[in-house]
Design an enzyme around this catalytic site. Structure first.
Site, short mmCIF file in Angstrom:
data_model
loop_
_atom_site.label_atom_id
_atom_site.label_comp_id
_atom_site.label_asym_id
_atom_site.label_seq_id
_atom_site.Cartn_x
_atom_site.Cartn_y
_atom_site.Cartn_z
N LEU A 63 14.24 -1.51 34.58
CA LEU A 63 14.52 -2.43 35.69
C LEU A 63 15.71 -3.35 35.38
O LEU A 63 16.26 -3.98 36.28
CB LEU A 63 13.28 -3.24 36.04
CG LEU A 63 12.14 -2.43 36.69
CD1 LEU A 63 10.89 -3.30 36.86
CD2 LEU A 63 12.57 -1.86 38.04
N MET B 195 0.84 -1.20 0.00
CA MET B 195 0.00 0.00 0.00
C MET B 195 0.88 1.25 0.00
O MET B 195 0.72 2.13 -0.84
CB MET B 195 -0.88 0.03 1.27
CG MET B 195 -1.77 -1.16 1.43
SD MET B 195 -2.81 -1.04 2.91
CE MET B 195 -1.82 -1.89 4.09
N GLU C 148 -2.53 7.77 15.77
CA GLU C 148 -3.34 8.99 15.67
C GLU C 148 -4.52 8.75 14.71
O GLU C 148 -5.62 9.26 14.94
CB GLU C 148 -2.50 10.16 15.14
CG GLU C 148 -1.43 10.65 16.11
CD GLU C 148 -0.18 9.79 16.11
OE1 GLU C 148 -0.12 8.79 15.35
OE2 GLU C 148 0.74 10.10 16.87
N GLU D 26 -7.13 -6.93 10.64
CA GLU D 26 -5.69 -6.68 10.58
C GLU D 26 -5.21 -5.99 11.85
O GLU D 26 -4.16 -6.32 12.40
CB GLU D 26 -5.37 -5.77 9.39
CG GLU D 26 -5.64 -6.42 8.06
CD GLU D 26 -5.59 -5.42 6.90
OE1 GLU D 26 -6.23 -5.69 5.89
OE2 GLU D 26 -4.91 -4.38 7.03
C1 LIG Z 1 8.68 -1.71 9.57
C2 LIG Z 1 7.53 -1.27 8.73
C3 LIG Z 1 6.77 -2.20 8.05
C4 LIG Z 1 5.73 -1.79 7.20
N1 LIG Z 1 5.03 -2.72 6.46
C5 LIG Z 1 4.18 -2.28 5.50
C6 LIG Z 1 3.61 -3.20 4.56
O1 LIG Z 1 3.83 -4.42 4.62
N2 LIG Z 1 2.80 -2.70 3.58
C7 LIG Z 1 2.52 -1.37 3.48
O2 LIG Z 1 1.81 -0.99 2.58
N3 LIG Z 1 3.04 -0.48 4.37
C8 LIG Z 1 3.87 -0.89 5.36
N4 LIG Z 1 4.42 0.00 6.24
C9 LIG Z 1 4.07 1.40 6.13
C10 LIG Z 1 3.17 1.89 7.23
O3 LIG Z 1 1.90 1.36 7.08
C11 LIG Z 1 3.22 3.43 7.17
O4 LIG Z 1 4.49 3.82 7.63
C12 LIG Z 1 2.13 4.07 8.02
O5 LIG Z 1 0.85 3.83 7.44
C13 LIG Z 1 2.32 5.58 8.15
O6 LIG Z 1 2.52 6.16 6.89
P1 LIG Z 1 3.77 7.13 6.66
O7 LIG Z 1 5.00 6.44 7.14
O8 LIG Z 1 3.75 7.58 5.26
O9 LIG Z 1 3.53 8.34 7.63
P2 LIG Z 1 2.59 9.62 7.33
O10 LIG Z 1 1.33 9.20 6.70
O11 LIG Z 1 3.41 10.66 6.69
O12 LIG Z 1 2.26 10.07 8.81
C14 LIG Z 1 3.29 10.58 9.70
C15 LIG Z 1 2.69 10.80 11.06
O13 LIG Z 1 1.66 11.79 10.95
C16 LIG Z 1 0.65 11.54 11.89
N5 LIG Z 1 -0.63 11.43 11.20
C17 LIG Z 1 -0.87 10.85 10.01
N6 LIG Z 1 -2.19 10.90 9.71
C18 LIG Z 1 -2.80 11.54 10.72
C19 LIG Z 1 -4.15 11.90 11.01
N7 LIG Z 1 -5.15 11.62 10.17
N8 LIG Z 1 -4.40 12.56 12.17
C20 LIG Z 1 -3.39 12.87 13.03
N9 LIG Z 1 -2.10 12.55 12.79
C21 LIG Z 1 -1.81 11.89 11.67
C22 LIG Z 1 1.02 10.26 12.63
O14 LIG Z 1 1.72 10.59 13.82
C23 LIG Z 1 1.98 9.59 11.66
O15 LIG Z 1 2.86 8.69 12.31
C24 LIG Z 1 5.42 -0.41 7.11
C25 LIG Z 1 6.17 0.53 7.84
C26 LIG Z 1 7.22 0.12 8.62
C27 LIG Z 1 8.04 1.16 9.32
#
Ligand SMILES: Cc1cc2nc3c(=O)[nH]c(=O)nc-3n(C[C@H](O)[C@H](O)[C@H](O)COP(=O)(O)OP(=O)(O)OC[C@H]3O[C@@H](n4cnc5c(N)ncnc54)[C@H](O)[C@@H]3O)c2cc1C
Length: 384
Positions: free
Chosen positions: A340, A126, A370, A245
């Site tokens: 600890l 995604m 969030e 999920e």
């Molecule tokens: C180790 C790891 C494994 C992963 N595995 C997968 C996978 O298998 N498949 C896949 O598709 N993705 C995967 N992801 C991606 C993961 O789903 C995304 O990192 C996550 O959805 C957040 O998207 P972003 O990193 O783009 O952060 P952003 O969307 O840029 O968000 C950054 C921060 O903004 C804040 N924020 C975002 N939206 C809102 C809101 N509506 N209201 C308030 N605050 C908000 C939150 O604090 C968030 O952490 C993985 C990520 C990691 C680190």
């Protein structure tokens, strides 16, 4: 702890077997996988042979024909054993269920039996460099060309990304239609022209997990690989599956909380300070009592969610509550438990140190916490 109502006798037997497999077969390999930044490919076949994959997929499609209770057990035991170098949740809990729910008979027969044996490893793609929480903003496109779709774009942070043979890719089939232009396409990666895997991403934790970038450069897949009868169903399909999920993430979180507490109890009982065990100090006792209370409350709530998932009544806001509250509490409990352990808690040879780094991401992935709160608030607003 009292066995939850969903733990029937056959599920208890299954749990005992799954626990042995994770403890004896996989946990000893974690250290090497972390060093090599990758689990062995053969682990998937092994997991299939041992009955850990597609546990709640019907036998007609090669699965074990169990229920969500069996999947919950696998998620719990994997978390408890601190085996996180290959994601059964993504493979069986997510992708297999997209196929089961939306796949055609041909698609189900083609992929599910091989996923159950571990012959095929599945991933869900995604997230993109410019779109994570806001999935409507995905830019990876799929243009219809005769009997094919042609995919252009890039995905990032993809769990199981290096080993994956079958990727459920979130694409835009119509960039002008927002959420209604989102579709899910199944992509078989073997020898696929234009498909490329990027580097294994360096992370602060979960070092054995093959989290990777995926690139699609004019990749052709048969139009028959679309999930669902028509284009534009992807967003709805994603939303419908999110509760299960997120519950799976919460189940893993509960397991790791208990493991953190158990590790710490064993440590403080033998560590001597000022001529007595660390466990004799009132601060240690109170901290552990607080952690166990929090863990028990969380487990009780998550058990109730499992029961609701089993009877088909778990809704999105309740699953969001389970996801954010369990992962948030897990972070706090692991932090207290590390404290600890003193300096030893900072040494990666101690499980608590690995937990500290590994669990941080659970507050971000599967929908940032969030976003979970936003979903809960929206449902409250609707009922106001
Ligand atoms: C180790 C790891 C494994 C992963 N595995 C997968 C996978 O298998 N498949 C896949 O598709 N993705 C995967 N992801 C991606 C993961 O789903 C995304 O990192 C996550 O959805 C957040 O998207 P972003 O990193 O783009 O952060 P952003 O969307 O840029 O968000 C950054 C921060 O903004 C804040 N924020 C975002 N939206 C809102 C809101 N509506 N209201 C308030 N605050 C908000 C939150 O604090 C968030 O952490 C993985 C990520 C990691 C680190």
């Amino acid at each position: 702890m009292i066995a939850p109502s969903w733990m029937t006798d056959d599920v208890v037997l299954f749990r005992d077997n799954v626990r042995k497999v994770f403890e004896r077969e996989f946990a000893p390999l974690e250290e090497r996988w972390r060093r090599e930044h990758l689990a062995d490919r053969s682990v998937w076949r092994q997991a299939g042979e041992m009955g850990l994959l597609c546990t709640s997929i019907p036998q007609a499609y090669g699965g074990a024909g169990g229920t969500f209770a069996h999947e919950a057990v696998v998620a719990y035991e994997q978390g408890r054993a601190l085996v996180n170098s290959f994601s059964i949740n993504v493979h069986s809990g997510i992708v297999a269920h997209y196929l089961l729910a939306y796949g055609s008979e041909v698609q189900k027969q083609r992929w599910l039996p091989k996923m159950a044996t571990g012959e095929l490893v599945a991933a869900i793609a995604m997230s993109e460099p410019g779109a994570g929480s806001d999935l409507q903003a995905v830019r990876t496109s799929a243009r219809r060309d005769g009997d094919d779709y042609v995919i252009e774009g890039a995905k990032t942070f993809i769990t199981n990304g290096h080993h994956a043979d079958l990727v459920c890719v979130v694409v835009k089939t119509d960039a002008a239609r927002g959420a209604k232009g989102v579709s899910l396409l199944m992509v078989e990666t073997a020898g696929l022209p234009g498909f490329r895997r990027g580097r294994l991403l360096e992370k602060i934790g979960q070092h054995g997990q093959d989290t990777a970038e995926l690139f699609f450069d004019g990749v052709r897949v048969p139009a028959a690989n679309l999930l669902g009868d028509e284009e534009g169903q992807g967003f709805r399909q994603l939303m419908q599956q999110l509760a299960r999920e997120r519950l799976l993430i919460a189940i893993g979180a509960v397991a790791m909380m208990q493991r953190a507490i158990d590790e710490t109890l064993a440590y403080v009982a033998q560590r001597q300070v000022f001529g007595e065990p660390l466990l004799a100090l009132q601060n240690t006792r109170f901290k552990l009592a607080e952690c166990q209370t929090e863990a028990t409350i969380t487990q009780t709530f998550v058990d109730a969610c499992i029961a609701r998932q089993l009877d088909g009544t778990l809704d999105v806001p309740t699953a969001a509550m389970a996801k954010w509250s369990s992962t948030d509490k897990l972070g706090r409990i692991v932090d207290e438990c590390l404290q600890l352990h003193g300096g030893y808690g900072y040494m990666t040879e101690y499980p608590i140190a690995r937990l500290y780094a590994d669990v941080r991401v659970l507050r971000i992935l599967g929908g940032a916490n969030e976003v979970m709160k936003e979903l809960i608030a929206r449902s409250m607003e609707r009922n106001a």
